[in-house]
Design a protein around this motif. Structure first.
Motif, mmCIF file in Angstrom:
data_model
loop_
_atom_site.group_PDB
_atom_site.id
_atom_site.type_symbol
_atom_site.label_atom_id
_atom_site.label_comp_id
_atom_site.label_asym_id
_atom_site.label_seq_id
_atom_site.Cartn_x
_atom_site.Cartn_y
_atom_site.Cartn_z
ATOM 1 N N GLY A 270 26.325 30.514 65.986
ATOM 2 C CA GLY A 270 25.573 31.752 66.161
ATOM 3 C C GLY A 270 26.508 32.941 66.028
ATOM 4 N N ALA A 271 26.000 34.036 65.472
ATOM 5 C CA ALA A 271 26.882 35.169 65.204
ATOM 6 C C ALA A 271 26.663 36.320 66.183
ATOM 7 C CB ALA A 271 26.699 35.646 63.765
ATOM 8 N N GLY A 272 25.957 36.043 67.272
ATOM 9 C CA GLY A 272 25.803 37.066 68.281
ATOM 10 C C GLY A 272 24.560 37.905 68.098
ATOM 11 N N ALA A 273 23.430 37.386 68.516
ATOM 12 C CA ALA A 273 22.193 38.158 68.500
ATOM 13 C C ALA A 273 21.274 37.525 69.543
ATOM 14 C CB ALA A 273 21.540 38.139 67.131
ATOM 15 N N VAL A 275 18.248 38.063 70.199
ATOM 16 C CA VAL A 275 16.907 37.777 69.702
ATOM 17 C C VAL A 275 16.830 36.377 69.084
ATOM 18 C CG1 VAL A 275 17.227 38.817 67.420
ATOM 19 C CG2 VAL A 275 14.947 38.794 68.448
ATOM 20 N N CYS A 276 17.980 35.796 68.712
ATOM 21 C CA CYS A 276 17.965 34.456 68.125
ATOM 22 C C CYS A 276 17.605 33.371 69.130
ATOM 23 C CB CYS A 276 19.298 34.139 67.449
ATOM 24 S SG CYS A 276 19.493 35.044 65.909
ATOM 25 N N GLY A 291 18.399 37.754 61.909
ATOM 26 C CA GLY A 291 17.603 36.991 62.870
ATOM 27 C C GLY A 291 16.414 37.775 63.368
ATOM 28 N N CYS A 447 15.573 43.680 67.449
ATOM 29 C CA CYS A 447 15.852 43.526 66.020
ATOM 30 C C CYS A 447 15.305 44.696 65.233
ATOM 31 C CB CYS A 447 15.314 42.206 65.502
ATOM 32 S SG CYS A 447 13.553 42.223 65.137
#
Lengths: 591, 185
Positions: A270-273, A275-276, A291, A447
């Motif tokens: 995961g790239a840091g969000a 909302v994911c 995302g 988002c």
């Protein structure tokens, strides 16, 4: 002397952060002949660094070790000193100490192996019954329907936050047309204040793999993704090793255990969000997109990743599955309340004496959890509230601590069970500031797809900041409540629908604090920078000048070693509190 | 040394290597950017252009993804990276003060700036790193420092700078002091 000695060190992220590698190094110098083992985090984060030393048929679990107190333990094990009681959690002779209550009052199912084994040892996992659930399923000839039935009997609900019945979800995907089917493990633990998924992934990765295997078998999935946050480097490392070892042992890959069932897992970092954490946003992220969530239906179980049927299960849910298959759904359903069966893991943090990870049966009261396991307030000041479920959740005031842990009972308070983050606050905290903190978080993490979530959270944050700075009006409080309702109604996904919860619950239970900020221009917790001032109390000041050296804006002046000359220029002061922190005689008053 | 020298020199061979290894379809966007960032600490424009030229990923997707996720940054980082955790537990226990005192020591005044003028350190705020019971926490080059006060953060930074031969452009309170949590030991 140390020939038969086995030294086990807790080396989860918490342990390492608290200095476990250094303690290990020192112990290796003192006991060169001892055998060293490392385990995951047992969840007693407040007592890191923890070390278990077994010798001469007896074992001692020590906690809170540091460079300074370690020599006492070393001397004791060399037979040269008394038993240092203050650091003992439990021993073969003394099972019960005040500190061991933290462990004995828990019911550990999801966390059954965490802290008990070396997370990357297949042998130790097998020795504790690992992979026997999947063997039972495949070699015992259980059909996918029978597996789903067993999970249905257990009544387990998704532990990620929403609490949707796991078996129902699986049934949808089982019946959905389309090949291949995907199983996704959601390890994108974005709730600030929750760390059970981290602990499971780094402390017992094989149990999550086994849970994924069983889930995949049940729904007929052949491909799996483990979506794990990049902020958890140790979890990523351990999970990757576990996947390799599982492949070598024949538990993952083509025709598992000689059956017709094939399944393999890929890690997606995961790239840091935040909302994911939302299903459809997570799927977009796996597909390489921003995302952003989409409208459901179609539900992921029918049309998920790359348009194929997909099931997304949370890490904690999956870790429970092997236990349920081995011990039976009925055994799991015996624990808990009518509508919330089994156990739930909570991450205790904040103003609590004994913070860490705890797994308790549903139905326990919040008070019991905080007092009997958490040990009550850390500072001695009375507890004020507990924030449950992070930015999507709400606070529960002290007066309602008798609420039991149960999805419906907690929802009735306005908070949510969420993923299980519990941040405790005492009287020296500001509930308006806490609400502002969460709104700032959700505003950044929105988002941007739905207008009310994108702009509404920004407006709420601005209003809360205005109140915290002392410029708020009573109308602002009404506007906050109105915005909260609109955002809930007009947002597509869980992020927007729950973003106003921290404001709504603090308004419900701590309206007086809002009023104090607005009408009295006072922050009862002494937190909001715009409503406090810093003053040097001349009778206590020694003139040491340390405050001046740490002041980032040079607001403090005076003559060295001359008390009564030091003053803070309130026009320059930014009320950051650095001076209060460094002042030795506590001569600076923040009020 | 100044900040201008922080721009990375991109080796096209490396970028091609990642594309071969990870893939060139649109689902490779996130892992490709992660590979670039873990090599250079940020996303150099040249590396992103190479991805655009050699994969199916188009510019709107690549830049869309690069600006969506918190992990990615488009500006170079200092030689050392400080991550200050701003999870709930860290926030309620005063994580803001870590930033105040670190920025003071590094002489960073401009609110939008996160890197010291000599390129030594970059301060980054991160969402929860999951050590909530040890709050407030910061990481310097990946090494964690638990249970900090503002002044402790500064002292650890001073110590770190000394061992790495870095100069702190700002004002540190007491350079030669031991951090409080080590003093008691």
């Amino acid at each position: 002397m140390s020939g038969d000695m086995v030294i086990t060190v807790g080396e989860g992220t918490c342990g390492v952060a608290a200095g476990a590698p250094e303690i290990t190094k020192l112990l290796k110098e003192r006991f060169p002949q001892a055998q060293f083992k490392q385990v995951g985090c047992i969840g007693m984060c407040h007592l890191e660094v923890m070390v278990e030393i077994s010798t001469g048929g007896k074992s001692y679990l020590w906690g809170g070790l540091n460079k300074k107190n370690l020599p006492k333990v070393v001397r004791f094990h060399r037979g040269q000193g008394d038993l240092p009681e203050s650091m003992l959690i439990r021993s073969t002779d003394q099972q019960q100490t005040e500190r061991s209550d933290y462990l004995t009052k828990q019911t550990r199912i999801a966390l059954r192996n965490v802290g008990q084994l070396n997370p990357i040892s297949m042998d130790q996992f097998r020795a504790r019954g690992g992979y026997s659930a999947i063997e039972k399923v495949i070699k015992g000839g259980m059909t996918p329907e029978q597996v789903i039935e067993e999970v249905k009997i257990s009544s387990i609900r998704g532990r990620g936050g929403a609490g949707f019945p796991t078996a129902t979800k699986w049934t949808f995907a089982r019946g959905a047309p389309g090949e291949p089917k995907y199983l996704v493990c959601n390890g994108d633990e974005g709730d600030p204040g929750a760390f059970m998924d981290r602990s499971l992934l780094e402390g017992d990765p094989h149990s999550v793999v086994e849970g994924m295997l069983i889930a995949a078998y049940a729904i007929g999935a052949s491909k799996g993704y483990a979506y794990i946050r990049a902020e958890y480097p140790l979890a990523l490392k351990h999970f990757a090793i576990a996947l390799d070892d599982a492949r070598k042992a024949g538990f993952l890959g083509y025709k598992i255990l000689g059956s017709n069932f094939s399944f393999d897992i890929k890690i997606k970092e995961g790239a840091g969000a935040f909302v994911c954490g939302e299903e459809t946003a997570l799927l977009a992220s796996i597909e390489g997109q921003r995302g952003m969530p989409r409208i459901r239906p179609p539900f992921p179980a029918i049309q998920g990743v790359f348009g194929k049927p997909t099931i997304i299960n949370n890490v904690e849910t999956l870790a429970n599955i092997p236990w349920i298959l081995l011990n039976g759904g009925a055994a799991y359903a015996k624990i808990g309340t009518e509508k919330s069966r089994g156990t739930k893991v909570f991450a205790l943090a904040g103003a609590i004496k004994r913070g860490g990870l705890v797994e308790v049966p549903m139905g326990m009261s919040i008070r019991q959890l905080l007092m009997e396991i958490g040990g009550g307030s850390a500072s001695g000041r009375p507890l004020k509230a507990v924030q449950l479920g992070g930015p999507s959740g709400g606070c529960i005031p002290e007066s309602m601590f008798d609420t039991i842990i149960d999805y419906d009972a907690i929802n009735a308070t306005g908070a949510i069970m969420g993923s299980g983050g519990m941040v405790v606050t005492d009287t020296k905290s500001c509930m308006v500031d806490l609400a502002r903190f969460f709104l700032e978080f959700t505003q950044i993490e929105s988002c941007g797809k739905c207008t009310f979530c994108r702009i509404g959270t920004l407006r709420m944050k601005e209003l809360l900041t205005k109140i915290c700075e002392g410029h708020g009006t009573l109308e602002d409080i009404d506007t906050l409540a109105e915005l909260a309702d609109r955002i809930k109604d007009a947002s597509l996904c869980g992020l927007g629908q729950t973003a106003p919860n921290p404001v709504l619950t603090t308004l419900k239970y701590f309206r007086d604090e809002y009023i104090a900020h607005v009408t009295d221009k006072r922050c009862p917790g002494g937190v909001c920078k715009g409503l406090i001032t810093h003053t040097i109390m001349q009778d206590k000041c020694t003139g040491c000048s340390i405050c001046d050296r740490y002041c980032p804006v040079n607001a403090i002046t005076g003559e060295l070693k001359k008390p009564n000359t030091w003053v803070i220029d309130k026009k320059i002061c930014i009320n950051c509190g650095m001076c209060v922190e460094v002042c030795n005689p506590d001569a600076i008053l923040a009020a | 040394m100044s900040k201008a020298s922080l721009e990375a020199t991109v080796d096209p061979e490396k970028v091609h290597g990642w594309i071969t290894q990870i893939g060139s379809d649109s689902s490779a966007a996130v892992p490709l950017l992660q590979a670039i960032q873990s090599e250079y600490g940020y996303l150099p424009r040249k590396a992103m252009n190479l991805v655009l030229e050699n994969t199916e990923i188009n510019a709107s997707q690549l830049f869309g993804v690069a600006t969506f996720y918190a992990q990615f940054r488009l500006d170079p980082v200092g030689r050392h990276l400080i991550k200050v955790c701003h999870g709930t537990a860290c926030h309620v226990q005063g994580a803001d003060r870590l930033n105040t005192s670190l920025r003071h020591a590094l002489g960073i005044v401009d609110e939008k700036e996160d890197t010291a003028s000599n390129g030594s350190y970059t301060i980054e705020n991160v969402a929860c790193i999951g050590c909530c019971s040890l709050a407030p926490v910061m990481l310097i080059d990946g090494e964690a420092f638990p249970n900090l006060k503002g002044a402790d953060a500064q002292k650890h930074l001073v110590k770190h700078a000394k061992t790495k031969g870095e100069i702190l452009p700002g004002h540190a309170g007491e350079g030669d002091d031991q951090p409080a949590d080590e003093k008691e030991k």
